[in-house]
Write an enzyme that holds these catalytic residues in place. Sequence first.
Site, mmCIF file in Angstrom:
data_model
loop_
_atom_site.group_PDB
_atom_site.id
_atom_site.type_symbol
_atom_site.label_atom_id
_atom_site.label_comp_id
_atom_site.label_asym_id
_atom_site.label_seq_id
_atom_site.Cartn_x
_atom_site.Cartn_y
_atom_site.Cartn_z
ATOM 1 N N ASP A 13 0.847 -1.197 0.000
ATOM 2 C CA ASP A 13 0.000 0.000 0.000
ATOM 3 C C ASP A 13 0.876 1.239 0.000
ATOM 4 O OD1 ASP A 13 -2.365 -1.475 -0.032
ATOM 5 O OD2 ASP A 13 -2.434 -1.612 2.151
ATOM 6 N N LYS A 35 0.733 -8.213 -1.960
ATOM 7 C CA LYS A 35 -0.569 -7.816 -2.507
ATOM 8 C C LYS A 35 -0.405 -6.483 -3.228
ATOM 9 C CE LYS A 35 -4.244 -6.276 0.027
ATOM 10 N NZ LYS A 35 -4.985 -5.208 -0.666
ATOM 11 N N ASP A 63 -5.086 -7.406 -6.044
ATOM 12 C CA ASP A 63 -6.335 -7.077 -5.348
ATOM 13 C C ASP A 63 -6.974 -5.830 -5.954
ATOM 14 O OD1 ASP A 63 -8.339 -7.094 -3.458
ATOM 15 O OD2 ASP A 63 -7.136 -6.079 -1.929
ATOM 16 N N LEU A 64 -7.590 -6.012 -7.125
ATOM 17 C CA LEU A 64 -8.195 -4.859 -7.798
ATOM 18 C C LEU A 64 -9.705 -4.790 -7.546
ATOM 19 C CD1 LEU A 64 -6.173 -4.906 -11.150
ATOM 20 C CD2 LEU A 64 -5.658 -3.733 -9.008
ATOM 21 N N LYS A 65 -10.234 -5.758 -6.846
ATOM 22 C CA LYS A 65 -11.644 -5.763 -6.398
ATOM 23 C C LYS A 65 -12.605 -5.316 -7.506
ATOM 24 C CE LYS A 65 -10.721 -5.011 -1.446
ATOM 25 N NZ LYS A 65 -9.313 -4.602 -1.365
ATOM 26 N N ASP A 68 -18.217 -4.689 -11.822
ATOM 27 C CA ASP A 68 -18.682 -4.050 -13.063
ATOM 28 C C ASP A 68 -19.610 -5.023 -13.783
ATOM 29 O OD1 ASP A 68 -18.814 -2.302 -15.337
ATOM 30 O OD2 ASP A 68 -16.830 -1.556 -14.822
ATOM 31 N N ILE A 69 -20.078 -4.666 -14.961
ATOM 32 C CA ILE A 69 -20.937 -5.595 -15.693
ATOM 33 C C ILE A 69 -20.092 -6.822 -16.092
ATOM 34 C CG2 ILE A 69 -22.508 -3.799 -16.543
ATOM 35 C CD1 ILE A 69 -21.081 -4.037 -19.275
ATOM 36 N N PRO A 70 -20.742 -7.994 -16.213
ATOM 37 C CA PRO A 70 -19.986 -9.220 -16.476
ATOM 38 C C PRO A 70 -19.029 -9.119 -17.672
ATOM 39 C CG PRO A 70 -22.235 -9.779 -15.901
ATOM 40 C CD PRO A 70 -22.186 -8.280 -15.994
ATOM 41 N N THR A 72 -17.380 -6.591 -18.872
ATOM 42 C CA THR A 72 -16.186 -5.809 -18.549
ATOM 43 C C THR A 72 -15.277 -6.578 -17.587
ATOM 44 O OG1 THR A 72 -17.428 -3.780 -18.864
ATOM 45 C CG2 THR A 72 -15.397 -3.586 -17.603
ATOM 46 N N THR A 119 -13.372 -5.560 5.732
ATOM 47 C CA THR A 119 -13.190 -5.606 7.198
ATOM 48 C C THR A 119 -13.255 -4.217 7.825
ATOM 49 O OG1 THR A 119 -10.837 -5.744 6.729
ATOM 50 C CG2 THR A 119 -11.922 -7.762 7.419
ATOM 51 N N ARG A 184 -4.430 -7.858 13.409
ATOM 52 C CA ARG A 184 -3.667 -7.009 14.323
ATOM 53 C C ARG A 184 -3.058 -7.855 15.437
ATOM 54 N NH1 ARG A 184 -3.899 -4.367 10.611
ATOM 55 N NH2 ARG A 184 -4.414 -2.179 10.340
ATOM 56 N N GLN A 195 -9.595 -0.611 10.630
ATOM 57 C CA GLN A 195 -10.180 -1.957 10.585
ATOM 58 C C GLN A 195 -11.159 -2.146 11.736
ATOM 59 O OE1 GLN A 195 -9.770 -3.627 8.042
ATOM 60 N NE2 GLN A 195 -7.674 -3.625 7.276
ATOM 61 N N GLY A 215 -0.631 -5.471 6.856
ATOM 62 C CA GLY A 215 0.164 -4.373 6.313
ATOM 63 C C GLY A 215 0.756 -3.466 7.363
ATOM 64 N N ARG A 216 -0.084 -2.562 7.915
ATOM 65 C CA ARG A 216 0.459 -1.514 8.796
ATOM 66 C C ARG A 216 1.222 -2.022 10.003
ATOM 67 N NH1 ARG A 216 -4.955 1.933 7.990
ATOM 68 N NH2 ARG A 216 -5.633 -0.206 7.570
HETATM 69 O O1 C5P Z 1 -3.056 -4.536 7.779
HETATM 70 P P1 C5P Z 1 -3.642 -3.342 7.065
HETATM 71 O O2 C5P Z 1 -4.897 -2.838 7.730
HETATM 72 O O3 C5P Z 1 -2.645 -2.255 6.812
HETATM 73 O O4 C5P Z 1 -4.064 -3.930 5.646
HETATM 74 C C1 C5P Z 1 -4.764 -3.136 4.753
HETATM 75 C C2 C5P Z 1 -4.880 -3.863 3.452
HETATM 76 O O5 C5P Z 1 -5.880 -4.895 3.522
HETATM 77 C C3 C5P Z 1 -5.273 -2.930 2.318
HETATM 78 O O6 C5P Z 1 -4.465 -3.260 1.208
HETATM 79 C C4 C5P Z 1 -6.718 -3.285 2.068
HETATM 80 O O7 C5P Z 1 -7.061 -3.137 0.703
HETATM 81 C C5 C5P Z 1 -6.756 -4.750 2.434
HETATM 82 N N1 C5P Z 1 -8.098 -5.249 2.663
HETATM 83 C C6 C5P Z 1 -8.867 -4.911 3.758
HETATM 84 N N2 C5P Z 1 -10.127 -5.427 3.919
HETATM 85 C C7 C5P Z 1 -10.623 -6.250 3.018
HETATM 86 C C8 C5P Z 1 -9.863 -6.603 1.899
HETATM 87 C C9 C5P Z 1 -8.597 -6.080 1.757
HETATM 88 O O8 C5P Z 1 -8.435 -4.132 4.615
HETATM 89 N N3 C5P Z 1 -11.802 -6.808 3.201
#
Ligand code: C5P
Length: 239
Positions: A13, A35, A63-65, A68-70, A72, A119, A184, A195, A215-216
């Site tokens: 990120d 990711k 992770d581009l989530k 859109d329409i099927p 695309t 989340t 966490r 989160q 991540g963080r």
């Molecule tokens: O651990 P941290 O909170 O930093 O992680 C954030 C990452 O998790 C982001 O890249 C976010 O897109 C991803 N993510 C999320 N919840 C989701 C799916 C992915 O936080 N349901």
Amino acid sequence: MKSAKDYIIFPLDVASEDSAKDWVKRLSHHVGMFKVGLELFVRTGPALVRWILDAGEAGVFLDLKFHDIPATVSKAMSGIADLGATFATVHCGETSAMLKAAVEAGRKKVGILGVTVLTSVSGADIREAGFCSDYSADISKLVMKRACMAHAAGCAGVVCSGQEVAVIKKTLGKDFITVTPGIRPAWDGVSADDQQRITTPAQAVQNGADYIVIGRPIRNAVKPSEAALRIADEINGVL
Ligand code: C5P
């Protein structure tokens, strides 16, 4: 054999290619996958995905989530299938047709994961978005409904919180992959940030998570590679 570090997916990120490459060099021996999300992909495109894979140490979760329409979604996923990523994501919140389009276009070259409920979303958010009180009072019901849709559409698995993994595995089988963000560690000074439905690495893996996205807590640690090692140790403790 899957080792503890293989459970860890580190989200890149960050906003620049240089920064992303620095993190890959720093952590590639300590995590199983990187990711690549929207923030980075809009700047670097597929070239960075290829660079990570060519480095050869870790896989890529793209992770581009899609939502859109099927037609695309199908065309976009078809391009992703050729990149070599392990997983790619599509939202479960629309139609089965969209999920099926992603699965078909993935041609088993990339595992399609359905995003159930982010989340960062709370019951109040669900209510505000117009869902019935059944779902806002108990988000896990909405997660389960969407996981069933993803399963029926042929997705490899879903993204969900560590709190919902056990019931998804119980209902849809152990081979249906669960990837859990919102992780966490219970260490001093670790913030939940934005989160809402969080679990520790050990809880998520104990509940049956196949992968955790974290991540963080790694990125903001004084020594990120040591934080990743500590998380792997915690996972090892419950394997
Ligand atoms: O651990 P941290 O909170 O930093 O992680 C954030 C990452 O998790 C982001 O890249 C976010 O897109 C991803 N993510 C999320 N919840 C989701 C799916 C992915 O936080 N349901």
